[in-house]
Write a protein that holds these residues in place. Structure first.
Motif, PDB file in Angstrom:
ATOM      1  N   SER A 137      -0.201  -8.456   0.137  1.00  0.00           N
ATOM      2  CA  SER A 137       0.785  -7.700  -0.635  1.00  0.00           C
ATOM      3  C   SER A 137       0.321  -6.264  -0.833  1.00  0.00           C
ATOM      4  N   ASN A 138       1.258  -5.395  -1.210  1.00  0.00           N
ATOM      5  CA  ASN A 138       0.915  -4.002  -1.498  1.00  0.00           C
ATOM      6  C   ASN A 138      -0.110  -3.914  -2.624  1.00  0.00           C
ATOM      7  N   GLN A 139       0.024  -4.804  -3.606  1.00  0.00           N
ATOM      8  CA  GLN A 139      -0.890  -4.769  -4.741  1.00  0.00           C
ATOM      9  C   GLN A 139      -2.325  -5.057  -4.302  1.00  0.00           C
ATOM     10  N   LEU A 140      -2.488  -6.015  -3.410  1.00  0.00           N
ATOM     11  CA  LEU A 140      -3.821  -6.330  -2.902  1.00  0.00           C
ATOM     12  C   LEU A 140      -4.373  -5.181  -2.064  1.00  0.00           C
ATOM     13  N   ILE A 141      -3.525  -4.579  -1.237  1.00  0.00           N
ATOM     14  CA  ILE A 141      -3.956  -3.468  -0.396  1.00  0.00           C
ATOM     15  C   ILE A 141      -4.390  -2.286  -1.268  1.00  0.00           C
ATOM     16  N   LYS A 142      -3.643  -2.016  -2.333  1.00  0.00           N
ATOM     17  CA  LYS A 142      -3.968  -0.898  -3.223  1.00  0.00           C
ATOM     18  C   LYS A 142      -5.311  -1.098  -3.913  1.00  0.00           C
ATOM     19  N   SER A 143      -5.732  -2.349  -4.078  1.00  0.00           N
ATOM     20  CA  SER A 143      -7.021  -2.601  -4.730  1.00  0.00           C
ATOM     21  C   SER A 143      -8.186  -2.109  -3.871  1.00  0.00           C
ATOM     22  N   ILE A 144      -7.954  -1.961  -2.568  1.00  0.00           N
ATOM     23  CA  ILE A 144      -8.968  -1.447  -1.659  1.00  0.00           C
ATOM     24  C   ILE A 144      -8.818   0.054  -1.456  1.00  0.00           C
ATOM     25  N   THR A 145      -7.609   0.493  -1.154  1.00  0.00           N
ATOM     26  CA  THR A 145      -7.398   1.895  -0.777  1.00  0.00           C
ATOM     27  C   THR A 145      -7.301   2.829  -1.975  1.00  0.00           C
ATOM     28  N   GLY A 146      -6.885   2.310  -3.121  1.00  0.00           N
ATOM     29  CA  GLY A 146      -6.736   3.165  -4.286  1.00  0.00           C
ATOM     30  C   GLY A 146      -5.400   3.873  -4.359  1.00  0.00           C
ATOM     31  N   HIS A 147      -4.450   3.523  -3.484  1.00  0.00           N
ATOM     32  CA  HIS A 147      -3.117   4.119  -3.576  1.00  0.00           C
ATOM     33  C   HIS A 147      -2.506   3.802  -4.933  1.00  0.00           C
ATOM     34  N   SER A 148      -1.691   4.718  -5.437  1.00  0.00           N
ATOM     35  CA  SER A 148      -1.109   4.535  -6.762  1.00  0.00           C
ATOM     36  C   SER A 148       0.240   3.824  -6.731  1.00  0.00           C
ATOM     37  N   SER A 149       1.014   4.041  -5.687  1.00  0.00           N
ATOM     38  CA  SER A 149       2.370   3.495  -5.659  1.00  0.00           C
ATOM     39  C   SER A 149       2.603   2.641  -4.422  1.00  0.00           C
ATOM     40  N   ASP A 150       3.581   1.738  -4.533  1.00  0.00           N
ATOM     41  CA  ASP A 150       3.955   0.908  -3.389  1.00  0.00           C
ATOM     42  C   ASP A 150       4.536   1.768  -2.274  1.00  0.00           C
ATOM     43  N   ALA A 151       5.211   2.854  -2.644  1.00  0.00           N
ATOM     44  CA  ALA A 151       5.836   3.719  -1.640  1.00  0.00           C
ATOM     45  C   ALA A 151       4.781   4.329  -0.726  1.00  0.00           C
ATOM     46  N   GLU A 152       3.634   4.702  -1.294  1.00  0.00           N
ATOM     47  CA  GLU A 152       2.558   5.277  -0.485  1.00  0.00           C
ATOM     48  C   GLU A 152       2.032   4.266   0.517  1.00  0.00           C
ATOM     49  N   VAL A 153       1.852   3.026   0.063  1.00  0.00           N
ATOM     50  CA  VAL A 153       1.359   1.969   0.950  1.00  0.00           C
ATOM     51  C   VAL A 153       2.405   1.642   2.007  1.00  0.00           C
ATOM     52  N   ALA A 154       3.685   1.648   1.602  1.00  0.00           N
ATOM     53  CA  ALA A 154       4.763   1.295   2.523  1.00  0.00           C
ATOM     54  C   ALA A 154       4.814   2.240   3.718  1.00  0.00           C
ATOM     55  N   ARG A 155       4.465   3.505   3.501  1.00  0.00           N
ATOM     56  CA  ARG A 155       4.461   4.465   4.621  1.00  0.00           C
ATOM     57  C   ARG A 155       3.453   4.058   5.683  1.00  0.00           C
ATOM     58  N   TYR A 156       2.370   3.414   5.262  1.00  0.00           N
ATOM     59  CA  TYR A 156       1.324   3.010   6.191  1.00  0.00           C
ATOM     60  C   TYR A 156       1.590   1.625   6.799  1.00  0.00           C
ATOM     61  N   THR A 157       2.291   0.783   6.084  1.00  0.00           N
ATOM     62  CA  THR A 157       2.435  -0.614   6.500  1.00  0.00           C
ATOM     63  C   THR A 157       3.752  -0.909   7.204  1.00  0.00           C
ATOM     64  N   ARG A 158       4.637   0.071   7.284  1.00  0.00           N
ATOM     65  CA  ARG A 158       5.981  -0.169   7.818  1.00  0.00           C
ATOM     66  C   ARG A 158       5.940  -0.774   9.202  1.00  0.00           C
ATOM     67  N   ASP A 159       5.159  -0.195  10.104  1.00  0.00           N
ATOM     68  CA  ASP A 159       5.101  -0.696  11.484  1.00  0.00           C
ATOM     69  C   ASP A 159       4.498  -2.092  11.533  1.00  0.00           C
ATOM     70  N   ALA A 160       3.419  -2.305  10.775  1.00  0.00           N
ATOM     71  CA  ALA A 160       2.770  -3.618  10.767  1.00  0.00           C
ATOM     72  C   ALA A 160       3.711  -4.674  10.216  1.00  0.00           C
ATOM     73  N   GLU A 161       4.468  -4.321   9.178  1.00  0.00           N
ATOM     74  CA  GLU A 161       5.405  -5.271   8.583  1.00  0.00           C
ATOM     75  C   GLU A 161       6.490  -5.645   9.582  1.00  0.00           C
ATOM     76  N   GLN A 162       6.983  -4.657  10.344  1.00  0.00           N
ATOM     77  CA  GLN A 162       8.024  -4.932  11.333  1.00  0.00           C
ATOM     78  C   GLN A 162       7.512  -5.893  12.405  1.00  0.00           C
ATOM     79  N   VAL A 163       6.300  -5.665  12.891  1.00  0.00           N
ATOM     80  CA  VAL A 163       5.731  -6.521  13.929  1.00  0.00           C
ATOM     81  C   VAL A 163       5.519  -7.938  13.407  1.00  0.00           C
ATOM     82  N   ARG A 164       4.980  -8.040  12.191  1.00  0.00           N
ATOM     83  CA  ARG A 164       4.708  -9.360  11.615  1.00  0.00           C
ATOM     84  C   ARG A 164       6.008 -10.141  11.397  1.00  0.00           C
ATOM     85  N   LEU A 165       7.032  -9.461  10.873  1.00  0.00           N
ATOM     86  CA  LEU A 165       8.316 -10.127  10.639  1.00  0.00           C
ATOM     87  C   LEU A 165       8.985 -10.505  11.958  1.00  0.00           C
ATOM     88  N   ALA A 166       8.861  -9.626  12.966  1.00  0.00           N
ATOM     89  CA  ALA A 166       9.444  -9.932  14.270  1.00  0.00           C
ATOM     90  C   ALA A 166       8.776 -11.154  14.887  1.00  0.00           C
TER      91      ALA A 166
END
Length: 232
Positions: A181-210
């Motif tokens: 989840s974004n919350q788990l990812i933020k615990s490592i990277t230190g991102h403050s918002s889900d939107a920031e993480v979403a910019r990085y995970t968009r492609d990975a999420e598309q591949v995983r869902l596909a």
């Protein structure tokens, strides 16, 4: 700005810096307006820093084996997901009980990141200084010098359009591909918002869902064929 269409990031950085300069001029009573505010930024289609894919990671690892300073910097960035401004500051004083404890320069956020086994091997195999793990002749590198030096290492690996920030994005990509989840990812990277993480995970999420969708479609076809056989 019009003349800098070919380098949109540089153009937008110039606009930002001039805006700050004019704001300061207003505070000093030298101007009554900020002309930079009415100028539109240049649209960029590059998507920012290139995210390292597994083949790029393998290429760098093949060029710089464990034990080299270049590989140590690479592993610190990939396995902590931090910015170069934080990676270049990481030292033995930040390592405690199997974690790297760092206060991010950009956000002042305090993080305690478990040291990945591969990173632990790299740290143990590479000579380093006391104030910084990655050094130049035992002396900590400056932020800009660190970025330029790592860029040279990337180009020596045949990776001409990749940078350390792309490794931060690769770390996020890997975590997203695990379905975290974004919350788990933020615990490592230190991102403050889900939107920031979403910019990085968009492609990975598309591949995983596909992949999940295709697996379900394949399973449905198999189940349907088995059902038809049973009814016959």
């Amino acid at each position: 700005m019009t003349k800098m269409q070919a380098t949109p990031s540089a153009a937008n950085n110039l606009k930002k810096r001039l805006g700050q300069l004019f704001d300061f001029a207003i505070l000093m009573g030298m101007r009554n307006d900020n002309p930079a505010r009415v100028v539109r930024g240049v649209k960029s289609r590059t998507g920012g820093y290139q995210t390292w894919q597994e083949e790029h990671i393998a290429a760098f690892q093949a060029r710089w084996p464990i034990g080299t300073q270049e590989r140590l910097a690479f592993d610190l960035a990939l396995y902590t997901g931090q910015r170069k401004s934080d990676v270049c500051r990481m030292g033995s004083q930040h390592v405690e009980k199997g974690r790297i404890q760092i206060t991010q320069v950009k956000t002042s956020k305090e993080l305690r990141i478990p040291i990945h086994p591969d990173l632990a091997k790299s740290i143990a195999a590479t000579p380093s200084g006391h104030l910084a793990i990655v050094t130049r002749m035992g002396v900590p590198r400056t932020r800009n010098g660190f970025g330029n030096w790592f860029g040279d290492a990337c180009r020596a690996s045949g990776l001409h359009c990749y940078s350390m920030h792309g490794l931060r994005k690769a770390c996020v990509r890997r975590l997203a591909e695990l379905g975290l989840s974004n919350q788990l990812i933020k615990s490592i990277t230190g991102h403050s918002s889900d939107a920031e993480v979403a910019r990085y995970t968009r492609d990975a999420e598309q591949v995983r869902l596909a992949d999940t969708t295709m697996d379900l479609a394949t399973q449905y076809k198999t189940d349907l064929a088995n059902h038809q056989q049973d009814t016959e």
